[in-house]
Enzyme design. Structure first.
Site, PDB file in Angstrom:
ATOM      1  N   ASP A 112      -1.775  -3.443   4.291  1.00  0.00           N
ATOM      2  CA  ASP A 112      -2.220  -2.289   5.277  1.00  0.00           C
ATOM      3  C   ASP A 112      -1.050  -2.106   6.207  1.00  0.00           C
ATOM      4  OD1 ASP A 112      -4.639  -1.813   3.920  1.00  0.00           O
ATOM      5  OD2 ASP A 112      -5.477  -3.308   5.066  1.00  0.00           O
ATOM      6  N   ASP A 126      -6.348   3.283   0.196  1.00  0.00           N
ATOM      7  CA  ASP A 126      -7.533   3.300   1.023  1.00  0.00           C
ATOM      8  C   ASP A 126      -7.869   4.786   1.163  1.00  0.00           C
ATOM      9  OD1 ASP A 126      -7.653   0.469   1.000  1.00  0.00           O
ATOM     10  OD2 ASP A 126      -6.794   0.362   3.023  1.00  0.00           O
TER      11      ASP A 126
END
Length: 161
Positions: A112, A126
Protein backbone atom coordinates in the site's frame (compact mmCIF):
# COMPACT_ATOMS: atom_id res chain seq x y z
CA UNK A 1 -19.38 -16.02 -22.14
CA UNK A 2 -19.30 -14.96 -25.73
CA UNK A 3 -15.81 -15.01 -27.23
CA UNK A 4 -15.53 -11.23 -27.78
CA UNK A 5 -16.72 -10.47 -24.26
CA UNK A 6 -14.35 -13.09 -22.81
CA UNK A 7 -11.34 -11.81 -24.76
CA UNK A 8 -12.16 -8.20 -23.84
CA UNK A 9 -12.56 -9.14 -20.16
CA UNK A 10 -9.26 -11.02 -20.03
CA UNK A 11 -7.37 -8.22 -21.79
CA UNK A 12 -8.93 -5.54 -19.56
CA UNK A 13 -8.10 -7.50 -16.40
CA UNK A 14 -4.50 -8.00 -17.59
CA UNK A 15 -4.18 -4.25 -18.22
CA UNK A 16 -5.54 -3.47 -14.74
CA UNK A 17 -3.18 -5.96 -13.08
CA UNK A 18 -0.26 -4.51 -15.08
CA UNK A 19 -1.12 -0.95 -13.99
CA UNK A 20 -1.33 -2.06 -10.37
CA UNK A 21 1.89 -4.07 -10.41
CA UNK A 22 3.79 -1.35 -12.30
CA UNK A 23 2.68 1.26 -9.76
CA UNK A 24 3.90 -0.93 -6.89
CA UNK A 25 7.19 -1.67 -8.63
CA UNK A 26 7.84 2.05 -9.24
CA UNK A 27 6.95 2.95 -5.67
CA UNK A 28 9.23 0.25 -4.24
CA UNK A 29 12.10 1.48 -6.44
CA UNK A 30 11.72 5.01 -5.09
CA UNK A 31 11.07 6.38 -1.66
CA UNK A 32 7.98 7.72 0.01
CA UNK A 33 7.02 11.23 -1.00
CA UNK A 34 5.44 13.59 1.46
CA UNK A 35 3.52 16.10 -0.62
CA UNK A 36 1.38 17.86 1.97
CA UNK A 37 -0.87 17.16 4.96
CA UNK A 38 -3.63 15.98 2.64
CA UNK A 39 -1.78 13.62 0.25
CA UNK A 40 1.41 11.59 0.50
CA UNK A 41 3.07 8.44 -0.81
CA UNK A 42 4.00 6.19 2.10
CA UNK A 43 5.14 2.62 1.51
CA UNK A 44 3.49 0.06 3.75
CA UNK A 45 3.13 -3.72 3.63
CA UNK A 46 -0.28 -4.99 4.64
CA UNK A 47 -0.45 -8.71 5.46
CA UNK A 48 -4.12 -8.47 6.40
CA UNK A 49 -7.34 -7.57 4.68
CA UNK A 50 -8.84 -4.06 4.53
CA UNK A 51 -7.34 -1.76 7.18
CA UNK A 52 -4.91 -4.52 8.26
CA UNK A 53 -7.71 -6.69 9.66
CA UNK A 54 -6.72 -10.35 10.13
CA UNK A 55 -3.00 -9.65 9.58
CA UNK A 56 -0.64 -12.45 8.68
CA UNK A 57 -3.35 -15.06 8.30
CA UNK A 58 -3.24 -17.55 5.39
CA UNK A 59 -7.05 -17.40 5.25
CA UNK A 60 -6.66 -14.01 3.53
CA UNK A 61 -5.24 -15.77 0.47
CA UNK A 62 -8.03 -18.35 0.53
CA UNK A 63 -10.68 -15.65 0.89
CA UNK A 64 -9.19 -13.71 -2.05
CA UNK A 65 -9.19 -16.83 -4.22
CA UNK A 66 -12.76 -17.62 -3.13
CA UNK A 67 -14.00 -14.13 -4.12
CA UNK A 68 -12.21 -14.38 -7.48
CA UNK A 69 -13.83 -17.77 -8.16
CA UNK A 70 -17.29 -16.47 -7.19
CA UNK A 71 -17.01 -13.41 -9.49
CA UNK A 72 -15.65 -15.45 -12.42
CA UNK A 73 -18.36 -18.08 -11.95
CA UNK A 74 -21.03 -15.37 -11.85
CA UNK A 75 -19.63 -13.80 -15.02
CA UNK A 76 -19.68 -17.16 -16.81
CA UNK A 77 -23.14 -18.26 -15.72
CA UNK A 78 -24.83 -14.89 -16.17
CA UNK A 79 -22.90 -13.67 -19.23
CA UNK A 80 -26.06 -13.11 -21.29
CA UNK A 81 -27.55 -10.90 -18.56
CA UNK A 82 -24.39 -8.89 -17.85
CA UNK A 83 -24.25 -5.68 -19.84
CA UNK A 84 -21.04 -3.88 -20.83
CA UNK A 85 -20.99 -1.52 -17.82
CA UNK A 86 -21.50 -4.32 -15.32
CA UNK A 87 -18.85 -6.40 -17.08
CA UNK A 88 -16.38 -3.49 -16.72
CA UNK A 89 -17.26 -3.27 -13.02
CA UNK A 90 -16.67 -6.98 -12.46
CA UNK A 91 -13.37 -6.76 -14.37
CA UNK A 92 -12.29 -3.91 -12.06
CA UNK A 93 -12.98 -6.14 -9.06
CA UNK A 94 -11.05 -9.05 -10.60
CA UNK A 95 -8.15 -6.87 -11.73
CA UNK A 96 -7.73 -5.45 -8.24
CA UNK A 97 -8.16 -8.83 -6.58
CA UNK A 98 -5.56 -10.46 -8.85
CA UNK A 99 -3.16 -7.53 -8.30
CA UNK A 100 -3.37 -7.85 -4.52
CA UNK A 101 -3.22 -11.66 -4.69
CA UNK A 102 0.04 -11.42 -6.67
CA UNK A 103 1.42 -9.22 -3.88
CA UNK A 104 0.45 -11.77 -1.25
CA UNK A 105 2.33 -14.53 -3.08
CA UNK A 106 5.32 -12.56 -4.40
CA UNK A 107 5.89 -9.98 -1.67
CA UNK A 108 4.38 -11.69 1.38
CA UNK A 109 1.79 -8.93 1.76
CA UNK A 110 0.03 -6.20 -0.14
CA UNK A 111 2.03 -3.07 -0.92
CA UNK A 112 0.00 0.00 0.00
CA UNK A 113 1.33 3.48 -0.71
CA UNK A 114 -1.40 6.10 -1.20
CA UNK A 115 -2.37 8.16 1.82
CA UNK A 116 -5.11 10.74 1.61
CA UNK A 117 -5.45 12.81 4.76
CA UNK A 118 -5.95 10.46 7.73
CA UNK A 119 -7.57 7.67 5.71
CA UNK A 120 -5.74 4.31 5.89
CA UNK A 121 -3.07 3.74 3.25
CA UNK A 122 -4.25 1.96 0.09
CA UNK A 123 -3.10 1.13 -3.47
CA UNK A 124 -4.30 1.15 -7.07
CA UNK A 125 -5.76 -2.38 -6.81
CA UNK A 126 -7.85 -1.24 -3.85
CA UNK A 127 -9.18 1.64 -5.97
CA UNK A 128 -10.15 -0.86 -8.69
CA UNK A 129 -11.89 -3.16 -6.20
CA UNK A 130 -13.84 -0.45 -4.39
CA UNK A 131 -14.80 1.30 -7.64
CA UNK A 132 -15.92 -2.00 -9.15
CA UNK A 133 -18.14 -2.90 -6.19
CA UNK A 134 -19.66 0.59 -6.06
CA UNK A 135 -20.44 0.43 -9.78
CA UNK A 136 -21.88 -3.10 -9.53
CA UNK A 137 -24.24 -2.00 -6.77
CA UNK A 138 -25.23 1.14 -8.69
CA UNK A 139 -25.88 -0.79 -11.89
CA UNK A 140 -27.84 -3.49 -10.09
CA UNK A 141 -30.04 -0.89 -8.44
CA UNK A 142 -30.58 1.02 -11.69
CA UNK A 143 -30.92 -2.15 -13.75
CA UNK A 144 -33.31 -3.87 -11.38
CA UNK A 145 -35.48 -0.78 -11.15
CA UNK A 146 -35.85 -0.30 -14.91
CA UNK A 147 -36.02 -3.82 -16.28
CA UNK A 148 -37.02 -6.03 -13.39
CA UNK A 149 -39.58 -7.97 -15.43
CA UNK A 150 -37.17 -8.57 -18.34
CA UNK A 151 -34.47 -9.87 -16.00
CA UNK A 152 -36.77 -12.44 -14.42
CA UNK A 153 -38.11 -13.50 -17.81
CA UNK A 154 -34.57 -14.11 -19.12
CA UNK A 155 -33.58 -15.98 -15.95
CA UNK A 156 -36.69 -18.17 -16.18
CA UNK A 157 -35.91 -18.86 -19.84
CA UNK A 158 -32.29 -19.79 -18.97
CA UNK A 159 -33.47 -22.12 -16.20
CA UNK A 160 -35.90 -23.88 -18.53
CA UNK A 161 -33.14 -24.45 -21.14
Amino acid sequence: MKNKKLIFSIMFILILVSIDQLSKYLILEGNGIFINDFFSIEISKNTGMAFGFNSGNFSNILLSIFVIIIVINFMKKQSELIDFKTNISLCLILGGAFGNLIDRFVRGGIIDFIRIYKFPIFNIADIFIVSGWILVVMFLIIFSGKNRGEIFEKQDENIRN
